[in-house]
Scaffold this motif. Structure first.
Motif, PDB file in Angstrom:
ATOM      1  N   ALA A   1       0.854  -1.188   0.000  1.00 37.32           N
ATOM      2  CA  ALA A   1       0.000   0.000   0.000  1.00 37.32           C
ATOM      3  C   ALA A   1       0.892   1.240   0.000  1.00 37.32           C
ATOM      4  O   ALA A   1       2.114   1.150  -0.185  1.00 37.32           O
ATOM      5  CB  ALA A   1      -0.921  -0.017   1.219  1.00 37.32           C
ATOM      6  N   PHE A   2       0.310   2.416   0.237  1.00 39.08           N
ATOM      7  CA  PHE A   2       1.043   3.686   0.120  1.00 39.08           C
ATOM      8  C   PHE A   2       2.281   3.711   1.001  1.00 39.08           C
ATOM      9  O   PHE A   2       3.348   4.128   0.572  1.00 39.08           O
ATOM     10  CB  PHE A   2       0.107   4.843   0.498  1.00 39.08           C
ATOM     11  CG  PHE A   2       0.686   6.209   0.243  1.00 39.08           C
ATOM     12  CD1 PHE A   2       0.377   6.906  -0.919  1.00 39.08           C
ATOM     13  CD2 PHE A   2       1.548   6.808   1.152  1.00 39.08           C
ATOM     14  CE1 PHE A   2       0.905   8.175  -1.155  1.00 39.08           C
ATOM     15  CE2 PHE A   2       2.088   8.064   0.925  1.00 39.08           C
ATOM     16  CZ  PHE A   2       1.765   8.746  -0.238  1.00 39.08           C
TER      17      PHE A   2
ATOM     18  N   GLU B   1      -2.590  -3.697   4.774  1.00 42.34           N
ATOM     19  CA  GLU B   1      -3.344  -4.371   5.829  1.00 42.34           C
ATOM     20  C   GLU B   1      -4.475  -5.198   5.236  1.00 42.34           C
ATOM     21  O   GLU B   1      -4.777  -6.293   5.731  1.00 42.34           O
ATOM     22  CB  GLU B   1      -3.884  -3.344   6.811  1.00 42.34           C
ATOM     23  CG  GLU B   1      -4.529  -3.927   8.045  1.00 42.34           C
ATOM     24  CD  GLU B   1      -4.901  -2.875   9.070  1.00 42.34           C
ATOM     25  OE1 GLU B   1      -5.509  -3.243  10.101  1.00 42.34           O
ATOM     26  OE2 GLU B   1      -4.611  -1.682   8.851  1.00 42.34           O
ATOM     27  N   SER B   2      -5.101  -4.694   4.179  1.00 40.34           N
ATOM     28  CA  SER B   2      -6.189  -5.436   3.543  1.00 40.34           C
ATOM     29  C   SER B   2      -5.682  -6.745   2.955  1.00 40.34           C
ATOM     30  O   SER B   2      -6.286  -7.805   3.139  1.00 40.34           O
ATOM     31  CB  SER B   2      -6.850  -4.586   2.450  1.00 40.34           C
ATOM     32  OG  SER B   2      -7.451  -3.435   3.006  1.00 40.34           O
ATOM     33  N   TRP B   3      -4.556  -6.687   2.216  1.00 35.47           N
ATOM     34  CA  TRP B   3      -3.996  -7.925   1.675  1.00 35.47           C
ATOM     35  C   TRP B   3      -3.625  -8.877   2.793  1.00 35.47           C
ATOM     36  O   TRP B   3      -3.890 -10.093   2.715  1.00 35.47           O
ATOM     37  CB  TRP B   3      -2.754  -7.645   0.823  1.00 35.47           C
ATOM     38  CG  TRP B   3      -2.032  -8.925   0.513  1.00 35.47           C
ATOM     39  CD1 TRP B   3      -2.337  -9.831  -0.455  1.00 35.47           C
ATOM     40  CD2 TRP B   3      -0.936  -9.482   1.249  1.00 35.47           C
ATOM     41  NE1 TRP B   3      -1.496 -10.917  -0.375  1.00 35.47           N
ATOM     42  CE2 TRP B   3      -0.632 -10.731   0.654  1.00 35.47           C
ATOM     43  CE3 TRP B   3      -0.185  -9.042   2.350  1.00 35.47           C
ATOM     44  CZ2 TRP B   3       0.403 -11.538   1.126  1.00 35.47           C
ATOM     45  CZ3 TRP B   3       0.838  -9.848   2.822  1.00 35.47           C
ATOM     46  CH2 TRP B   3       1.122 -11.081   2.210  1.00 35.47           C
ATOM     47  N   LEU B   4      -2.997  -8.360   3.850  1.00 39.59           N
ATOM     48  CA  LEU B   4      -2.553  -9.204   4.953  1.00 39.59           C
ATOM     49  C   LEU B   4      -3.726  -9.962   5.562  1.00 39.59           C
ATOM     50  O   LEU B   4      -3.646 -11.175   5.805  1.00 39.59           O
ATOM     51  CB  LEU B   4      -1.864  -8.344   6.012  1.00 39.59           C
ATOM     52  CG  LEU B   4      -1.323  -9.079   7.240  1.00 39.59           C
ATOM     53  CD1 LEU B   4      -0.188 -10.019   6.853  1.00 39.59           C
ATOM     54  CD2 LEU B   4      -0.843  -8.059   8.285  1.00 39.59           C
ATOM     55  N   LEU B   5      -4.844  -9.267   5.795  1.00 42.63           N
ATOM     56  CA  LEU B   5      -6.007  -9.921   6.382  1.00 42.63           C
ATOM     57  C   LEU B   5      -6.611 -10.937   5.417  1.00 42.63           C
ATOM     58  O   LEU B   5      -7.015 -12.035   5.829  1.00 42.63           O
ATOM     59  CB  LEU B   5      -7.051  -8.880   6.774  1.00 42.63           C
ATOM     60  CG  LEU B   5      -6.675  -7.972   7.950  1.00 42.63           C
ATOM     61  CD1 LEU B   5      -7.780  -6.951   8.180  1.00 42.63           C
ATOM     62  CD2 LEU B   5      -6.419  -8.782   9.211  1.00 42.63           C
ATOM     63  N   MET B   6      -6.702 -10.583   4.141  1.00 39.85           N
ATOM     64  CA  MET B   6      -7.247 -11.534   3.171  1.00 39.85           C
ATOM     65  C   MET B   6      -6.374 -12.780   3.076  1.00 39.85           C
ATOM     66  O   MET B   6      -6.892 -13.909   3.028  1.00 39.85           O
ATOM     67  CB  MET B   6      -7.386 -10.857   1.802  1.00 39.85           C
ATOM     68  CG  MET B   6      -8.495  -9.811   1.748  1.00 39.85           C
ATOM     69  SD  MET B   6      -8.808  -9.171   0.072  1.00 39.85           S
ATOM     70  CE  MET B   6      -7.336  -8.166  -0.181  1.00 39.85           C
TER      71      MET B   6
ATOM     72  N   LEU C   1       3.429  -1.809   9.906  1.00 41.74           N
ATOM     73  CA  LEU C   1       3.305  -2.194   8.498  1.00 41.74           C
ATOM     74  C   LEU C   1       4.121  -1.292   7.580  1.00 41.74           C
ATOM     75  O   LEU C   1       4.029  -1.400   6.361  1.00 41.74           O
ATOM     76  CB  LEU C   1       1.830  -2.151   8.081  1.00 41.74           C
ATOM     77  CG  LEU C   1       0.852  -2.963   8.924  1.00 41.74           C
ATOM     78  CD1 LEU C   1      -0.540  -2.934   8.302  1.00 41.74           C
ATOM     79  CD2 LEU C   1       1.317  -4.394   9.108  1.00 41.74           C
ATOM     80  N   HIS C   2       4.949  -0.407   8.150  1.00 40.33           N
ATOM     81  CA  HIS C   2       5.708   0.558   7.370  1.00 40.33           C
ATOM     82  C   HIS C   2       6.801  -0.090   6.517  1.00 40.33           C
ATOM     83  O   HIS C   2       7.375  -1.121   6.871  1.00 40.33           O
ATOM     84  CB  HIS C   2       6.408   1.569   8.293  1.00 40.33           C
ATOM     85  CG  HIS C   2       5.489   2.367   9.148  1.00 40.33           C
ATOM     86  ND1 HIS C   2       4.992   1.894  10.332  1.00 40.33           N
ATOM     87  CD2 HIS C   2       4.981   3.619   9.002  1.00 40.33           C
ATOM     88  CE1 HIS C   2       4.220   2.808  10.884  1.00 40.33           C
ATOM     89  NE2 HIS C   2       4.195   3.868  10.093  1.00 40.33           N
TER      90      HIS C   2
ATOM     91  N   ALA D   1       0.597   4.490   9.039  1.00 41.76           N
ATOM     92  CA  ALA D   1       0.344   3.069   8.845  1.00 41.76           C
ATOM     93  C   ALA D   1      -0.006   2.439  10.192  1.00 41.76           C
ATOM     94  O   ALA D   1       0.364   2.938  11.252  1.00 41.76           O
ATOM     95  CB  ALA D   1       1.560   2.372   8.239  1.00 41.76           C
ATOM     96  N   THR D   2      -0.720   1.352  10.121  1.00 37.65           N
ATOM     97  CA  THR D   2      -1.126   0.649  11.333  1.00 37.65           C
ATOM     98  C   THR D   2       0.082   0.034  12.030  1.00 37.65           C
ATOM     99  O   THR D   2       0.920  -0.595  11.395  1.00 37.65           O
ATOM    100  CB  THR D   2      -2.139  -0.455  10.988  1.00 37.65           C
ATOM    101  OG1 THR D   2      -3.297   0.142  10.397  1.00 37.65           O
ATOM    102  CG2 THR D   2      -2.548  -1.236  12.228  1.00 37.65           C
TER     103      THR D   2
END
Length: 298
Positions: A32-33, A38-43, A85-86, A232-233
């Protein structure tokens, strides 16, 4: 739970705790940016959870049904992401180790460790139960299917998430890491989001669990002053309570927000179903624009 229905058509034979290890080089789908998506990681971790659960049960998860033939879904009730997640540039080699464990007769958890260069790690814990629809094609009627598996295997992990989820789910918590469960609730701001079936719902026609945090991120960008695209989270805790039908909308309500250190902030959002005000999720998030802040705790 509706009487008489929630039993598997045939009892699965449980295998030992399954595990898997994978290596990959990160590319655009995983990024991501500001770093790891995070979305890919969760999926990805969600897919591994379901795959390991299928190994554990000895059958594809999508084939599970109750004694009346109603589909049963392995659905997440909570997850916890920890680790910044940086700054994971394209081409970064990572290893992901996943394992599945049984917490109770109905609950299964998975633990996923993503390890990158310099021993940097991101940890994902996920807890699932089995749900079914009380009425066909109605996501507002999801109920526990009541299936229970006896015989916990050895090596059950000790998860802070398990205790925390039961506490948050019970609603009796008062303070959690600087957040207060105040009553009456005073909203600091709201964003209303209309989920799109073609992008936000999965093949089971449920609002995908990996979309909930995206609604909160949209609300964060609109409502908070920390509008740094590098944010980032560093940690996120999500507790799921309900789903939604296509055509309904989600209210992202900001309950609390505070700075935890220079360049670091945290917030508590509640997602509500607009049609009836039903709580959909409790979400606690910690973010930073700098990976050097990841070890700070609120």
């Amino acid at each position: 739970m509706l009487a008489g229905a929630p039993l598997f058509a045939s009892q699965p034979t449980l295998a030992a705790n399954p595990a898997a290890t994978r290596q990959l080089r990160l590319g655009m789908p995983q990024l991501a940016f500001s770093g790891l998506s995070e979305s890919w990681l969760l999926m990805d971790c969600g897919h591994q959870h379901w795959a390991l659960l299928a190994t554990r049960l000895g059958r594809p998860v999508e084939d599970l049904a109750d004694s009346l033939g109603n589909p049963i879904y392995a659905s997440f009730v909570s997850h916890h992401v920890s680790g910044a997640l940086h700054e994971y540039p394209a081409g970064t080699p990572v290893q992901i180790t996943s394992s599945l464990h049984q917490l109770s007769g109905k609950r299964f958890c998975s633990v996923h460790i993503l390890e990158g260069p310099d021993n940097r790690q991101v940890r994902v814990e996920m807890i699932s139960i089995f749900l079914r629809r009380g009425r066909p094609n109605c996501n507002e009627t999801l109920v526990s299917c009541g299936a229970s598996f006896a015989g916990l295997p050895a090596g059950k992990p000790v998860l802070n998430l398990e205790h925390l989820d039961r506490l948050i789910r019970g609603g009796s918590w008062s303070v959690h890491r600087g957040f207060q469960n105040a009553a009456p609730e005073i909203a600091l701001g709201e964003l209303i989001y209309s989920p799109v079936p073609s992008t936000d719902f999965n093949a089971a026609q449920l609002l995908y669990f990996a979309r909930y945090h995206e609604v909160v991120d949209r609300a964060e960008w609109e409502l908070l002053t920390e509008r740094d695209p590098r944010n980032a989270t560093t940690e996120r805790q999500v507790h799921y309570f309900a789903n939604i039908d296509p055509g309904d909308r989600v209210v992202a309500r900001l309950v609390s927000h505070h700075s935890t250190a220079p360049g670091r902030f945290a917030h508590h959002f509640r997602l509500l179903r607009q049609s009836d005000g039903r709580l959909m999720a409790e979400m606690f998030t910690w973010k930073s624009a700098s990976p050097e802040q990841e070890d700070l705790r609120s």
